[in-house]
Motif scaffolding. Structure first.
Motif, PDB file in Angstrom:
ATOM      1  N   ARG B 162     119.404  80.904   5.626  1.00  0.00           N
ATOM      2  CA  ARG B 162     119.225  79.440   5.617  1.00  0.00           C
ATOM      3  C   ARG B 162     120.274  78.778   4.724  1.00  0.00           C
ATOM      4  N   THR B 163     121.210  79.580   4.224  1.00  0.00           N
ATOM      5  CA  THR B 163     122.244  79.006   3.357  1.00  0.00           C
ATOM      6  C   THR B 163     123.611  79.109   4.043  1.00  0.00           C
ATOM      7  N   MET B 345     134.830  77.094   0.228  1.00  0.00           N
ATOM      8  CA  MET B 345     133.593  77.459  -0.482  1.00  0.00           C
ATOM      9  C   MET B 345     133.811  77.359  -1.988  1.00  0.00           C
ATOM     10  N   THR B 346     132.711  77.226  -2.730  1.00  0.00           N
ATOM     11  CA  THR B 346     132.839  77.261  -4.189  1.00  0.00           C
ATOM     12  C   THR B 346     133.117  78.711  -4.608  1.00  0.00           C
ATOM     13  N   TRP B 347     133.548  78.883  -5.846  1.00  0.00           N
ATOM     14  CA  TRP B 347     133.829  80.241  -6.316  1.00  0.00           C
ATOM     15  C   TRP B 347     132.581  81.120  -6.244  1.00  0.00           C
ATOM     16  N   ARG B 348     131.437  80.513  -6.593  1.00  0.00           N
ATOM     17  CA  ARG B 348     130.197  81.307  -6.586  1.00  0.00           C
ATOM     18  C   ARG B 348     129.832  81.742  -5.157  1.00  0.00           C
ATOM     19  N   GLU B 349     129.937  80.783  -4.233  1.00  0.00           N
ATOM     20  CA  GLU B 349     129.641  81.116  -2.837  1.00  0.00           C
ATOM     21  C   GLU B 349     130.636  82.160  -2.308  1.00  0.00           C
ATOM     22  N   ALA B 412     120.003  76.285  -2.277  1.00  0.00           N
ATOM     23  CA  ALA B 412     120.929  76.163  -1.148  1.00  0.00           C
ATOM     24  C   ALA B 412     120.175  76.114   0.169  1.00  0.00           C
ATOM     25  N   ALA B 413     119.035  76.804   0.226  1.00  0.00           N
ATOM     26  CA  ALA B 413     118.253  76.819   1.463  1.00  0.00           C
ATOM     27  C   ALA B 413     117.641  75.453   1.744  1.00  0.00           C
ATOM     28  N   ASP B 414     117.507  74.631   0.708  1.00  0.00           N
ATOM     29  CA  ASP B 414     116.979  73.284   0.912  1.00  0.00           C
ATOM     30  C   ASP B 414     118.026  72.340   1.488  1.00  0.00           C
ATOM     31  N   GLU B 419     122.688  75.587   9.678  1.00  0.00           N
ATOM     32  CA  GLU B 419     121.844  75.791  10.848  1.00  0.00           C
ATOM     33  C   GLU B 419     121.177  77.143  10.720  1.00  0.00           C
ATOM     34  N   ARG B 420     119.899  77.196  10.979  1.00  0.00           N
ATOM     35  CA  ARG B 420     119.183  78.465  10.813  1.00  0.00           C
ATOM     36  C   ARG B 420     119.620  79.446  11.912  1.00  0.00           C
ATOM     37  N   VAL B 421     119.884  80.658  11.483  1.00  0.00           N
ATOM     38  CA  VAL B 421     120.283  81.696  12.431  1.00  0.00           C
ATOM     39  C   VAL B 421     119.193  82.763  12.458  1.00  0.00           C
TER      40      VAL B 421
END
Lengths: 153, 425
Positions: B162-163, B345-349, B412-414, B419-421
Motif C-alpha cells: 500500500r506504499t 524517491m527520498t533517500w529513505r524510500e 506511507a500506507a495512509d 494504487e493497491r496491488v
C-alpha cells in the motif's frame, strides 16, 4: 529527456565497462581442468615389491580452480592444490597407524603434459614419516565422459 | 521397493526439517522460505554429512540422489510456471518509467561488478574448461537476480504494497525477473554451445527468439481460450489443468532442446497465460500449496546436498566468499537505491527499495544450480554463492526494519496516491 539521460548514464556506462572487462578477461589463464575420474594404468614397477601395493587403482578429482578434492580408491576426500601443471594432494596418517603402509600418510603428486597429453597424469605417491614404506610411481588417464559438464572446449 | 522406502524417508525428513526451520525463522522475523533454504543446507554435507556421516550416508546415499533431483526439478518447473504466472503487466501501470530505469540499473550495476569480480575469481576458482566470457556473464547474472516470490511475500507480510516503495519495488522486481531470465538464457546458450553435440550458438539464439515470439504473439492469444473455458465452467477443471500443465511441460521441453534450459520455458509459459485475476487465483490455488509445501523443500534439500561449505578452507577462500557477499550487496543495494533516488524517491524510500531488491532468495539458488549443472561454476564457488544468497536474504528483514520501520510504513500506507496491488504468491 532527463530519464533518458539518466538511463544512458546509469545503464550505458556499466554496459560499456562490461565490454571492456570481457575483452580484458580473455587474456586470463585459468587452471588446467583436471576434474573427473582417472584410471590408473599399470605402474612401472607393478609386481616389484612395494610399488604395486602403494599405487592407487582409481583416482577421482573434484576441482574448484586451484583447489582440489581427491578421492583415492574410493576413500575419503583429500585436499590438495594445483600449481601450474603440478598437483599436490596430502593424506594425513591415520590416528591408529598400526595398519602399516596402508594407514601411513602420503603425498600424492602429479604432473600434466598440458601441451601434448592433457588427459594423462604422470604421478607418484610418497609415504610420509613411514620409513618402511616405499614410494610408487604411476600414470593415470582421465576416463572419457568424466569431465564436468561445460568442459567441451 | 527399497528405493521407494528410502525416497519416502528422504521426503519425510526433508519436509519435517523444512517446516520446522521455516516456522522457527518466522518466529525471528524472517520469511519462512529462509528457514526452508537453511534446512536444505543443514541436511547436506555442510552439517549432517559432517556431524553424522553415517546417518547422512544412510539417508542420502549418492546413488539415491537422482530420484530426489528429478522430483525436485519437476517441482521447480511448476514453481517457475507460477512465478511467470505472477508476472502481470498491470504491476507496471503508472510506474513504467521508474520501474524500467530502476530495474535496469539494479541489474546493470551488480552485473558489471559481478563481471569485474570474475577477473579476480576466474584464475582462482575456475578452470580452462570454462571460457572467461561465460564465467563472467554468469557471475554477472548471479549477482543481479532478485527473488520476486520472496519479495512479494515480504511486501505482503509487511503491508508494504500500500506504499509507493512497495508498488515500485514489485514492479521493478517483475521487470528484473524477465530481464534476468533473458540474460541467463543467453549465458546458458553461450556456455552450452561449446559442448560437444550442442546446437551452434546462432541456432540456439535464433530458435529461442522465434519461440519467444511464437509464445507471446500466437500462444498468448490461444491461451486466452483457457480463461474463457474457465469462465464458462466457473472453475479450473482437471482437464483444463492437464492442458495447462502440458503447455508448461511442452514449453520447458522446447527451451531445453533449444539449449537455454527447461526452467525458462516453464517461466515463459506462465508469463503468457491469461492474467484475469479470478483465473490466476484459481490456477494458483490448484498448484501453489503442493509445490511450495512439498516440492520446493525437495529442491532446497537437493541444493543443500550439493553445497559443501567444508570446501571453503582457510582464510583465502573465506575472504573470497566475503568479497562475493560484499560485491553482491554493493551492486544490488547500491545500484537500486541510487537509481530510485535519481527517479525521485527520498533517500529513505530509495534505501528501502535497495534493501528489498537485494533479496536473492530461492531464485538465486535456481540460477546457481543451473550454473553448477552446466559446469560454468565450480563446487567451491557454488557454495560461496549459496552463502551469498542466504546472507542477502537473511539481511533483508532486519535492514528493512531499520531503514523503513513499521511506523513509517503505516504512515506511507495512509497516503492516498499509491494504487493497491494484489499479489497471490
Amino acid at each position: 529527456m532527463k530519464s533518458l539521460l539518466l538511463y544512458l548514464a546509469l545503464v550505458g556506462i556499466p554496459v560499456a565497462a562490461l565490454l571492456g572487462i570481457l575483452r580484458e578477461g580473455r587474456g586470463l589463464d585459468a587452471p588446467h581442468d583436471v576434474a573427473g575420474e582417472w584410471r590408473v594404468e599399470a605402474p612401472p614397477g607393478a609386481g616389484a615389491g612395494g610399488q604395486a601395493e602403494r599405487a592407487p587403482r582409481t583416482l577421482r578429482i573434484s576441482q574448484s580452480g586451484v583447489y582440489l578434492t581427491a578421492s583415492v580408491d574410493g576413500g575419503g576426500e583429500l585436499r590438495g592444490r594445483l600449481r601450474g601443471d603440478t598437483l599436490r594432494v596430502v593424506r594425513p596418517a591415520d590416528e591408529d597407524a598400526r595398519g602399516g603402509c596402508a594407514s601411513a600418510g602420503f603425498l600424492l603428486y602429479g604432473i600434466f603434459d598440458l601441451a601434448a597429453e592433457p588427459d594423462r597424469l604422470t604421478a607418484g605417491v610418497v609415504p610420509e614419516n613411514a620409513p618402511g614404506c616405499h614410494p610408487a610411481a604411476f600414470t593415470a588417464v582421465r576416463e572419457r565422459g568424466s569431465r564436468r559438464p561445460g568442459a567441451g572446449r | 521397493m527399497a528405493n521407494l522406502s528410502l525416497l519416502l524417508l528422504q521426503v519425510g525428513v526433508i519436509l519435517a526439517a523444512a517446516r520446522g526451520l521455516g516456522l522457527l525463522f518466522r518466529r525471528i522475523g524472517q520469511p519462512q522460505v529462509m528457514g526452508e533454504m537453511v534446512a536444505g543446507i543443514l541436511l547436506g554435507p555442510s552439517l549432517l554429512g559432517w556431524a553424522a556421516p553415517d546417518v547422512s550416508a544412510f539417508l542420502f546415499p549418492p546413488a539415491s540422489l537422482g530420484f530426489l533431483g528429478s522430483i525436485s526439478q519437476v517441482g521447480l518447473l511448476v514453481f517457475m510456471f507460477l512465478v511467470g504466472l505472477e508476472l502481470d503487466p498491470r504491476l507496471l501501470r503508472g510506474r513504467t518509467r521508474t520501474a524500467v530505469v530502476t530495474s535496469h540499473v539494479s541489474i546493470a550495476a551488480p552485473f558489471f561488478l559481478g563481471a569485474a569480480l570474475a577477473l579476480y575469481l576466474y584464475p582462482r576458482l575456475s578452470s580452462d574448461a570454462v571460457q572467461f566470457t561465460g564465467f563472467a556473464l554468469f557471475m554477472g547474472a548471479a549477482m543481479s537476480v532478485t527473488a520476486f516470490p520472496v519479495l512479494a511475500r515480504i511486501l505482503t507480510e509487511r503491508d508494504l504494497l500500500r506504499t509507493r516503495v512497495g508498488t515500485v519495488t514489485i514492479a521493478c522486481a517483475a521487470v528484473d525477473d524477465v530481464t534476468a531470465w533473458c540474460i541467463l538464457a543467453g549465458v546458458v546458450a553461450l556456455v552450452r554451445s561449446s559442448d560437444a553435440g550442442a546446437l551452434p550458438l546462432w541456432a540456439t539464439l535464433a530458435g529461442s527468439a522465434a519461440f519467444i515470439v511464437l509464445m507471446v504473439l500466437v500462444g498468448k492469444r490461444a491461451f486466452a481460450g483457457l480463461e474463457r473455458w474457465y469462465v464458462r465452467r466457473g472453475a479450473i477443471t482437471q482437464d483444463m489443468l492437464a492442458v495447462i500443465l502440458l503447455v508448461a511441460l511442452a514449453a520447458a521441453a522446447a527451451t531445453e532442446l533449444l539449449g537455454i534450459h527447461a526452467l525458462f520455458g516453464a517461466f515463459l509459459a506462465g508469463a503468457v497465460m491469461p492474467k484475469g485475476e479470478a483465473f490466476m487465483h484459481a490456477l494458483n490455488e490448484k498448484l501453489h500449496d503442493l509445490t511450495v509445501v512439498l516440492l520446493l523443500p525437495l529442491f532446497f534439500a537437493f541444493t543443500g546436498l550439493r553445497t559443501h561449505v567444508g570446501l571453503l578452507e582457510g582464510g583465502e577462500m573465506w575472504a573470497m566468499c566475503a568479497l562475493i557477499v560484499l560485491v553482491a550487496v554493493v551492486g544490488k543495494f547500491g545500484g537500486s537505491a541510487l537509481a530510485a533516488r535519481a527517479t525521485g524517491m527520498t533517500w529513505r524510500e530509495a534505501g528501502a527499495l535497495g534493501v528489498l531488491m537485494n533479496t536473492r532468495g530461492l531464485m538465486e539458488l535456481v540460477i546457481l544450480n543451473i550454473g553448477l549443472d552446466i559446469g560454468v561454476i565450480s563446487p567451491a564457488l557454488f557454495a560461496m554463492l549459496v552463502l551469498m544468497a542466504l546472507a542477502t536474504t537473511f539481511m533483508t528483514s532486519p535492514l528493512l526494519e531499520w531503514i523503513y520501520p513499521a511506523r513509517l510504513i503505516r504512515a506511507a500506507a495512509d497516503d492516498p496516491h499509491p494504487e493497491r496491488v494484489e499479489l497471490i504468491v
